[in-house]
Design a protein around this motif. Sequence first.
Motif, PDB file in Angstrom:
ATOM      1  N   THR A 211       0.883  -1.371   0.462  1.00 36.46           N
ATOM      2  CA  THR A 211      -0.017   0.192   0.204  1.00 36.46           C
ATOM      3  C   THR A 211       1.086   0.790   0.101  1.00 36.46           C
ATOM      4  N   GLY A 212       1.924   1.028   0.724  1.00 32.68           N
ATOM      5  CA  GLY A 212       2.464   2.297   0.465  1.00 32.68           C
ATOM      6  C   GLY A 212       3.233   2.716  -0.763  1.00 32.68           C
ATOM      7  N   SER A 213       3.908   1.611  -1.607  1.00 31.71           N
ATOM      8  CA  SER A 213       4.275   2.243  -2.665  1.00 31.71           C
ATOM      9  C   SER A 213       3.162   2.855  -3.794  1.00 31.71           C
ATOM     10  N   LEU A 214       1.641   2.504  -3.481  1.00 29.55           N
ATOM     11  CA  LEU A 214       0.607   3.402  -4.521  1.00 29.55           C
ATOM     12  C   LEU A 214       0.301   4.591  -3.560  1.00 29.55           C
ATOM     13  N   MET A 215       0.250   4.862  -1.640  1.00 30.13           N
ATOM     14  CA  MET A 215       0.602   5.940  -1.497  1.00 30.13           C
ATOM     15  C   MET A 215       1.460   7.313  -2.362  1.00 30.13           C
ATOM     16  N   SER A 216       2.928   6.153  -1.941  1.00 33.27           N
ATOM     17  CA  SER A 216       3.601   7.232  -2.613  1.00 33.27           C
ATOM     18  C   SER A 216       4.082   8.140  -3.985  1.00 33.27           C
ATOM     19  N   ALA A 217       2.670   7.163  -5.153  1.00 27.89           N
ATOM     20  CA  ALA A 217       2.158   7.208  -6.429  1.00 27.89           C
ATOM     21  C   ALA A 217       1.462   8.272  -5.660  1.00 27.89           C
ATOM     22  N   VAL A 218       0.326   8.172  -5.057  1.00 26.18           N
ATOM     23  CA  VAL A 218      -1.259   9.270  -5.139  1.00 26.18           C
ATOM     24  C   VAL A 218      -0.475   9.949  -4.298  1.00 26.18           C
ATOM     25  N   ILE A 219       0.116  10.897  -3.638  1.00 27.24           N
ATOM     26  CA  ILE A 219       0.772  11.400  -2.793  1.00 27.24           C
ATOM     27  C   ILE A 219       1.262  12.892  -3.873  1.00 27.24           C
ATOM     28  N   ALA A 220       2.359  11.812  -4.269  1.00 26.74           N
ATOM     29  CA  ALA A 220       3.795  12.559  -5.623  1.00 26.74           C
ATOM     30  C   ALA A 220       2.537  13.387  -6.346  1.00 26.74           C
ATOM     31  N   CYS A 221       0.551  12.170  -7.114  1.00 30.05           N
ATOM     32  CA  CYS A 221      -0.073  13.115  -8.239  1.00 30.05           C
ATOM     33  C   CYS A 221      -0.293  13.698  -8.011  1.00 30.05           C
ATOM     34  N   ALA A 222      -1.086  13.652  -6.305  1.00 27.02           N
ATOM     35  CA  ALA A 222      -2.127  14.484  -5.936  1.00 27.02           C
ATOM     36  C   ALA A 222      -2.084  16.148  -5.023  1.00 27.02           C
ATOM     37  N   GLY A 223      -0.395  15.507  -4.197  1.00 23.27           N
ATOM     38  CA  GLY A 223      -0.481  17.048  -3.587  1.00 23.27           C
ATOM     39  C   GLY A 223      -0.714  16.373  -2.260  1.00 23.27           C
ATOM     40  N   VAL A 224      -1.018  15.945  -2.015  1.00 26.22           N
ATOM     41  CA  VAL A 224      -2.580  15.768  -0.234  1.00 26.22           C
ATOM     42  C   VAL A 224      -2.264  14.460   0.463  1.00 26.22           C
ATOM     43  N   GLU A 225      -1.739  14.723   1.464  1.00 23.48           N
ATOM     44  CA  GLU A 225      -0.876  13.636   2.390  1.00 23.48           C
ATOM     45  C   GLU A 225      -2.637  13.464   2.612  1.00 23.48           C
ATOM     46  N   PRO A 226      -2.229  11.681   3.649  1.00 24.28           N
ATOM     47  CA  PRO A 226      -3.596  11.044   4.134  1.00 24.28           C
ATOM     48  C   PRO A 226      -3.449  11.993   5.849  1.00 24.28           C
ATOM     49  N   VAL A 227      -5.021  11.929   6.180  1.00 27.64           N
ATOM     50  CA  VAL A 227      -4.816  12.410   7.127  1.00 27.64           C
ATOM     51  C   VAL A 227      -4.571  11.659   8.779  1.00 27.64           C
TER      52      VAL A 227
END
Length: 322
Positions: A211-227
Amino acid sequence: MRHFRSSRSAPYGPAWGSEDVVPLQPPVDEAALPAAIARDFIARRIQAARRQLASATGFVIDLDGTLVSGSQLMPGAKELLEHAKDRYAIVSNNSRDTAVTLARKLGRLGLRTKPEHMVLAGEQAVRLMIERYPGSRVRIVASPVLAQLAAALGGNVVEHEPEVILLGRDVHFSYQRLTSVANQLRRGATLMVANPDLSHPAADGGVTPETGSLMSAVIACAGVEPVCVVGKPEPLLFREALRRLGTDASTTLVIGDNPLTDGAGARQLAMQCLLVGRDASANVSSLAPLFESDDPSESGDENHPDDGDGEHAGAARRAASQ
């Protein structure tokens, strides 16, 4: 549970601060020691691990890399659960299964356990999301099993215009899905993540993306951090395990293979930790020697009674039978 701090440099997920990755004991290069000293060193560590097993009132046990690797059982896995009897909780950053589906999978591998003995990051993340955002439109970017769980718990599960997105280990994650999730987050959706692991060990010696790998891609693309990130080393799963066991943190033993998740999580709650595996800070390389007999006739090899364990072998078997 604390808010997420982004980093993509750590080998097992986001860096949680240098204070969280201090080895539990000074690493020692066993290969560099003279043979006789190395055997005594290993025997002492095995004996110390057996004392931990014998004195613990409960056990919080990691799954991947500790009990199983891919679709194979790790040596000593069955013996550990037999020793623990009903005094254990399997606490895993698994974010694909529910306890029911995972218990079935483990049963097919020959490791029999009950769903109530499992505390899983994905399942707990779904429950937390439903509790924290009741009535919200939620998108589950994870396995169909977790989406079904969210719906069964009363969640309003959608694909479009979500208010909350829960990210788990999605083996069908694609460029199209990344695009969709990133833009939904940019439009104001809240991001929760089931676990921070970048990967876990595969049976062939490689790694399985997590999951952390997918999270890294999402953060890099969206510029949004998880709560928030729910899984280890955060305390939520450990506290749930302690609640189910009804044991005190100080007398409950965490057994795992990862100092950045199992070790750091144990330290946050002042729990004892037994690390198993190849990491330099591991207490023992395998669970198996902890349950081997000290009677050479049982091993079938009378010419090598030591086999690295010396006079200390078999103590855990005796402790388990008491």
